[in-house]
Design a protein around this motif. Structure first.
Motif, PDB file in Angstrom:
ATOM      1  N   ARG A  11       0.998  -1.362   0.091  1.00  0.00           N
ATOM      2  CA  ARG A  11       0.012   0.019   0.247  1.00  0.00           C
ATOM      3  C   ARG A  11       0.742   1.252  -0.140  1.00  0.00           C
ATOM      4  N   GLU A  12       1.813   1.377   0.974  1.00  0.00           N
ATOM      5  CA  GLU A  12       2.557   2.328   0.964  1.00  0.00           C
ATOM      6  C   GLU A  12       3.667   2.598  -0.285  1.00  0.00           C
ATOM      7  N   GLY A  69      -0.046   5.062   6.585  1.00  0.00           N
ATOM      8  CA  GLY A  69      -0.645   3.927   5.687  1.00  0.00           C
ATOM      9  C   GLY A  69      -1.259   2.847   6.904  1.00  0.00           C
ATOM     10  N   ASP A 212     -11.362  -7.084  -3.236  1.00  0.00           N
ATOM     11  CA  ASP A 212     -10.282  -7.987  -2.850  1.00  0.00           C
ATOM     12  C   ASP A 212     -10.505  -9.374  -2.728  1.00  0.00           C
ATOM     13  N   TYR A 269     -12.769   3.278   4.855  1.00  0.00           N
ATOM     14  CA  TYR A 269     -12.853   2.087   4.193  1.00  0.00           C
ATOM     15  C   TYR A 269     -13.971   1.263   4.539  1.00  0.00           C
ATOM     16  N   PHE A 288      -6.318   3.351   3.756  1.00  0.00           N
ATOM     17  CA  PHE A 288      -6.395   2.629   2.770  1.00  0.00           C
ATOM     18  C   PHE A 288      -6.353   1.122   2.807  1.00  0.00           C
ATOM     19  N   ASP A 290      -5.116  -2.674   1.725  1.00  0.00           N
ATOM     20  CA  ASP A 290      -3.988  -3.490   1.061  1.00  0.00           C
ATOM     21  C   ASP A 290      -4.322  -4.824   0.776  1.00  0.00           C
ATOM     22  N   PRO A 291      -4.537  -5.175  -0.488  1.00  0.00           N
ATOM     23  CA  PRO A 291      -4.094  -4.479  -1.817  1.00  0.00           C
ATOM     24  C   PRO A 291      -4.811  -3.565  -2.133  1.00  0.00           C
ATOM     25  N   GLU A 292      -5.930  -3.410  -1.927  1.00  0.00           N
ATOM     26  CA  GLU A 292      -6.908  -2.780  -3.016  1.00  0.00           C
ATOM     27  C   GLU A 292      -6.344  -1.256  -3.370  1.00  0.00           C
ATOM     28  N   THR A 293      -5.358  -0.638  -2.471  1.00  0.00           N
ATOM     29  CA  THR A 293      -4.710   0.590  -2.948  1.00  0.00           C
ATOM     30  C   THR A 293      -3.962   0.333  -4.181  1.00  0.00           C
ATOM     31  N   GLN A 294      -3.289  -0.579  -4.496  1.00  0.00           N
ATOM     32  CA  GLN A 294      -2.366  -0.904  -5.431  1.00  0.00           C
ATOM     33  C   GLN A 294      -3.063  -0.712  -6.847  1.00  0.00           C
TER      34      GLN A 294
END
Ligand code: AMP
Ligand code: GLY
Length: 421
Positions: A11-12, A69, A212, A269, A288, A290-294
């Motif tokens: 995410r970061e 994050g 996800d 979220y 955010f 993780d992994p949606e942010t990617q």
């Protein structure tokens, strides 16, 4: 402006990757970051929960914006501490982060403000919880109240497994103190989708949808993980459903937090189940995904920095958010054995070849550099993310890249993005 990103996962890396493209960004620092962020930012050997050290660094290095994050520093009150020192930090206050930090708080809030969610009971006493579980005649989710890295939820089809879940959380303390209080709630049936929204305390600006894949194996089999892959947009969230989620869940939640005296500024979220009776909230997170942010960052057209600033300044009503029309798919490559125990230190090959591909980014998560090579250092190792004109082409590009990357004992799902709608 100088930017500090707190955290070191996929995410970061995705947030750093996106912010590095902004003209507003000068130096970007990640604490602690990972070998992926090292390519675009300066990594700092500071733990995300070491708020004193983060504050000191921010003050000494003219940091104009800090973006947090993970949930732990938020729940510890990092944003309050930064604000008290006159520093600008994106994320909810400690009081607002309780929406994620305590499932009991979050469920009670939903109940009081009529935000659709599963019916539930809360227990502090293991014996009472066990007695209740023994009488169950329907499937339930048994949840640790506190933070458990996305793994503190046990899905139980019958009373026997519910009793076992109570024992696991409350007596065996599988997630430590997080299970001192538990929630037992009705099991909801439907498709899951995540809707994230920026919030400035009153205005809500939703991001595009994402889905996800929580279970470790194909076909949603095996134990839940932090997330084995994600894609955006999620066609299952139609315009009508999106509006319904905004009006019945996101806006009421932000209004509820304001009236509770805990205005929520940051990313809200909402983990949702689309049931036959409409969308129901499974959980709120205060950060955010993780992994949606990617995949979301790969699709985000707008500059992220002015949106972060608007959340801090309470001017989100003046912001708009633009998305690329393409689909993005992120396949998580994990260490064999995750979410259970796994070995670390395996040499990863193929990253340079993938780095040269168009429309693909291998976001780093559990990696580290050792003697000039990149090796595995965590459960979720990489989030290989591709952009494509269609879902099919994004899936194909992502998996082509995944097959190029290798290490001994790598595990990934082969059906990311192919969930039946
Ligand atoms: P949570 O951390 O509360 O989102 O739960 C983690 C995962 O457990 C969710 O993403 C769902 O897959 C599942 N889950 C949680 N609560 C329920 C429920 N009430 N019904 C069905 N599945 C659930
Ligand atoms: N992907 C699930 C989460 O970030 O909580």
């Amino acid at each position: 402006m100088n930017i500090l990103i707190v955290g070191g996962g996929g995410r970061e890396h995705a947030l750093a990757w996106k912010m590095a493209q902004s003209e507003l960004a000068q130096n970007i620092y990640c604490a602690p970051g990972n070998p992926g962020t090292a390519q675009i930012a300066s990594n700092l050997p500071i733990d995300p929960e070491d708020i004193d050290a983060l504050l000191k660094f921010a003050k000494e290095n003219d940091i104009g914006l800090t973006v947090v994050g993970p949930e732990q520093p938020l729940v510890l009150g990092i944003v309050d501490r930064f604000q008290a020192e006159g520093l600008r930090a994106f994320g909810p206050s400690k009081a607002a982060a309780e929406l994620e930090g305590s499932k009991a708080f979050s469920k009670d809030l939903m109940k009081r403000y009529h935000i659709p969610t599963a019916a539930y009971e809360t227990f502090d006493d293991p014996e009472q919880a066990r007695q209740y579980a023994e009488t169950l005649t329907h499937p339930v989710a048994v949840k640790a109240d506190g933070l458990a890295a996305g793994k503190g939820v046990l899905l139980c089809q019958n009373a026997k497994s519910a009793v076992e879940a109570v024992e696991t959380l409350m007596q065996k303390k599988a997630f430590g103190d997080a299970g001192d209080r538990i929630i037992i709630e009705e099991l909801l049936i439907g498709h899951e989708v995540s809707v994230l929204a920026f919030a400035d305390g009153s205005t809500v600006l939703p991001l595009d949808s994402a889905q996800d894949h929580k279970a470790v194996f194909d076909g949603d089999q095996g134990p839940n993980t932090g997330g084995m892959g994600a894609f955006s947009p999620a066609p299952i969230l139609t315009e009508t459903l999106r509006e319904q989620v905004l009006q019945t869940i996101l806006k009421p939640a932000i209004a509820a937090m304001a009236s509770e005296g805990r205005p929520f500024r940051g990313i809200l979220y909402a983990g949702l189940m689309l049931t036959a009776d409409g969308p129901r909230t499974l959980e709120f997170n205060a950060r955010f995904g993780d992994p949606e942010t990617q995949p979301l960052m790969m699709r985000l057209q707008s500059d992220l920095i002015p949106i972060f600033e608007a959340c801090i300044d309470g001017t989100l009503d003046q912001c708009q958010i633009e998305w690329k029309p393409e689909t993005a798919v992120c396949v998580v490559m994990a260490s064999g054995g995750y979410p259970g125990s796994y070995e670390k230190g395996k040499k990863i090959s193929g990253l340079d070849a993938v780095g040269a591909l168009k429309d693909v980014v291998a976001f780093h998560a559990g990696t580290k550099e050792k003697d000039g090579e990149i090796v595995t250092s965590g459960g979720r190792v990489l989030g290989v993310t591709a952009l494509g004109a269609s879902q099919e082409s994004a899936i194909n590009t992502a998996y082509k890249a995944v097959k190029t990357i290798q290490w001994d004992d790598a595990h990934y799902r082969t059906d990311i993005g192919r969930r039946e709608q």
